[in-house]
Design a protein around this motif. Structure first.
Motif, mmCIF file in Angstrom:
data_model
loop_
_atom_site.group_PDB
_atom_site.id
_atom_site.type_symbol
_atom_site.label_atom_id
_atom_site.label_comp_id
_atom_site.label_asym_id
_atom_site.label_seq_id
_atom_site.Cartn_x
_atom_site.Cartn_y
_atom_site.Cartn_z
ATOM 1 N N ILE A 111 29.066 7.228 86.642
ATOM 2 C CA ILE A 111 29.522 6.986 88.010
ATOM 3 C C ILE A 111 29.950 8.325 88.598
ATOM 4 N N GLY A 112 29.230 8.774 89.597
ATOM 5 C CA GLY A 112 29.531 10.062 90.188
ATOM 6 C C GLY A 112 30.770 10.023 91.067
ATOM 7 N N ASP A 113 31.551 11.087 91.030
ATOM 8 C CA ASP A 113 32.696 11.240 91.920
ATOM 9 C C ASP A 113 32.878 12.730 92.218
ATOM 10 N N ALA A 114 33.954 13.058 92.915
ATOM 11 C CA ALA A 114 34.162 14.450 93.323
ATOM 12 C C ALA A 114 34.388 15.378 92.152
ATOM 13 N N GLN A 115 34.803 14.845 91.011
ATOM 14 C CA GLN A 115 35.096 15.669 89.838
ATOM 15 C C GLN A 115 33.938 15.752 88.845
ATOM 16 N N GLY A 116 32.856 15.025 89.092
ATOM 17 C CA GLY A 116 31.736 15.048 88.162
ATOM 18 C C GLY A 116 31.128 13.670 87.986
ATOM 19 N N ILE A 117 30.786 13.330 86.737
ATOM 20 C CA ILE A 117 30.179 12.030 86.432
ATOM 21 C C ILE A 117 30.992 11.366 85.324
ATOM 22 N N MET A 118 31.597 10.232 85.644
ATOM 23 C CA MET A 118 32.400 9.517 84.663
ATOM 24 C C MET A 118 31.527 8.565 83.858
ATOM 25 N N ILE A 119 31.686 8.593 82.530
ATOM 26 C CA ILE A 119 31.018 7.649 81.637
ATOM 27 C C ILE A 119 32.046 6.570 81.306
ATOM 28 N N PRO A 120 31.910 5.379 81.901
ATOM 29 C CA PRO A 120 32.971 4.374 81.790
ATOM 30 C C PRO A 120 32.871 3.523 80.531
ATOM 31 N N LEU A 121 32.530 4.129 79.425
ATOM 32 C CA LEU A 121 32.490 3.428 78.143
ATOM 33 C C LEU A 121 33.685 3.848 77.309
ATOM 34 N N ARG A 122 34.247 2.902 76.585
ATOM 35 C CA ARG A 122 35.366 3.236 75.701
ATOM 36 C C ARG A 122 34.824 3.830 74.402
ATOM 37 N N LEU A 123 34.275 5.034 74.518
ATOM 38 C CA LEU A 123 33.640 5.684 73.375
ATOM 39 C C LEU A 123 34.692 6.338 72.485
ATOM 40 N N SER A 124 34.724 5.916 71.244
ATOM 41 C CA SER A 124 35.580 6.603 70.282
ATOM 42 C C SER A 124 34.823 7.797 69.712
ATOM 43 N N GLN A 125 35.545 8.716 69.113
ATOM 44 C CA GLN A 125 34.882 9.844 68.454
ATOM 45 C C GLN A 125 33.989 9.343 67.318
ATOM 46 N N ARG A 126 34.383 8.261 66.678
ATOM 47 C CA ARG A 126 33.540 7.680 65.626
ATOM 48 C C ARG A 126 32.234 7.158 66.202
ATOM 49 N N ASP A 127 32.295 6.526 67.367
ATOM 50 C CA ASP A 127 31.066 6.035 68.003
ATOM 51 C C ASP A 127 30.128 7.188 68.336
ATOM 52 N N ILE A 128 30.672 8.250 68.905
ATOM 53 C CA ILE A 128 29.831 9.405 69.242
ATOM 54 C C ILE A 128 29.222 9.990 67.962
ATOM 55 N N ALA A 129 30.035 10.076 66.909
ATOM 56 C CA ALA A 129 29.530 10.591 65.632
ATOM 57 C C ALA A 129 28.384 9.735 65.112
ATOM 58 N N ASN A 130 28.518 8.417 65.219
ATOM 59 C CA ASN A 130 27.462 7.513 64.747
ATOM 60 C C ASN A 130 26.224 7.573 65.630
ATOM 61 N N LEU A 131 26.403 7.994 66.860
ATOM 62 C CA LEU A 131 25.270 8.118 67.782
ATOM 63 C C LEU A 131 24.468 9.382 67.534
ATOM 64 N N VAL A 132 25.133 10.457 67.092
ATOM 65 C CA VAL A 132 24.457 11.749 66.969
ATOM 66 C C VAL A 132 24.332 12.233 65.521
ATOM 67 N N GLY A 133 24.756 11.422 64.555
ATOM 68 C CA GLY A 133 24.572 11.785 63.155
ATOM 69 C C GLY A 133 25.486 12.889 62.666
ATOM 70 N N LEU A 134 26.744 12.876 63.123
ATOM 71 C CA LEU A 134 27.719 13.880 62.705
ATOM 72 C C LEU A 134 28.966 13.175 62.161
ATOM 73 N N THR A 135 29.881 13.944 61.589
ATOM 74 C CA THR A 135 31.148 13.374 61.165
ATOM 75 C C THR A 135 32.092 13.297 62.364
ATOM 76 N N ARG A 136 33.104 12.443 62.272
ATOM 77 C CA ARG A 136 34.070 12.330 63.351
ATOM 78 C C ARG A 136 34.806 13.648 63.549
ATOM 79 N N GLU A 137 35.090 14.334 62.460
ATOM 80 C CA GLU A 137 35.807 15.601 62.543
ATOM 81 C C GLU A 137 35.004 16.646 63.315
ATOM 82 N N THR A 138 33.697 16.677 63.070
ATOM 83 C CA THR A 138 32.846 17.628 63.798
ATOM 84 C C THR A 138 32.809 17.289 65.277
#
Length: 228
Positions: free
Chosen positions: A168-195
């Motif tokens: 969703i675009g706004d004056a500050q950029g583009i907001m991704i309105p998903l409650r993405l945890s770092q674990r979810d992002i890690a599982n999406l890109v094949g990395l560890t949560r720490e990375t």
């Protein structure tokens, strides 16, 4: 969720635009509309491939479990998307699972009915074939990223994809309105949560993104795009 009729939902699903009014009426009569709560599974590995699903509202996560038991997220789907579509070409049991990432409204159509609609409306078959080709290209691109791109590039590309698909675009950029945890992002890109934690921290320091507990905002799309 709003208490709309089944027909109201079906009329807003892009894939069914190619059907005529009588065909849509048949689908309305035979389909099953369900409200699925966040984190509820829609189907599991091993379940029969006897239905095709259309997403009216919410977000659905498609994922598999790796040999080590770790979740690998294949895709996030949004209203108007179709999933479980391999059932039209293969009746083998499901090899992945679908889960409501946010509260969702899902329409389930029996495989036999969907195949009949494809025979009656070749354009529907063409659209499903295009969808399968797009998904194949997307997964191939994901594999290439996991094999050849840096951790920073993987996370940047994933955020850009999510911003493009659901931002969703706004004056500050583009907001991704998903409650993405770092674990979810890690599982999406094949990395560890720490990375992922380290990468996101670096992106924040460079003013490429900003984060809070419920969303991520892409502040510098061009900067993210340039990360290799």
């Amino acid at each position: 969720m709003a208490n709309h009729s089944k027909l109201w939902y079906l009329q807003r699903l892009r894939l069914l635009d190619v059907l005529d009014s009588s065909q849509k009426a048949v689908v309305e009569e035979a389909s099953q509309m369900s409200e699925i709560r966040r984190r509820e599974r829609i189907y599991l590995p091993g379940d029969p491939s006897d239905q095709i699903y259309l997403l009216k509202a919410g977000v659905v996560k498609i994922a598999v479990l790796g040999p080590d038991g770790r979740e690998v997220i294949l895709a996030f789907l949004y209203p108007g998307d179709v999933f479980g579509e391999l059932a039209v070409v293969d009746d083998a049991p499901r090899d992945h699972y679908a889960e409501a990432y946010e509260d969702a409204v899902v329409c389930a159509i029996d495989r036999t009915l969907f195949l009949r609609m494809m025979r009656e409306c070749p354009e529907l078959g063409y659209q499903v074939t295009k969808l399968m080709g797009f998904r194949l290209r997307t997964f191939r691109s994901r594999v290439e990223e996991l094999l050849y791109k840096s951790a920073h590039a993987r996370v940047a590309h994933a955020l850009l994809d999510l911003a493009t698909q659901h931002g969703i675009g706004d004056a500050q950029g583009i907001m991704i309105p998903l409650r993405l945890s770092q674990r979810d992002i890690a599982n999406l890109v094949g990395l560890t949560r720490e990375t992922v934690n380290s990468v996101l921290k670096d992106f924040r320091q460079k003013l490429l993104i900003e984060t809070d507990r419920r969303s991520i905002r892409v502040k510098d799309r061009k900067g993210l795009s340039g990360i290799r």
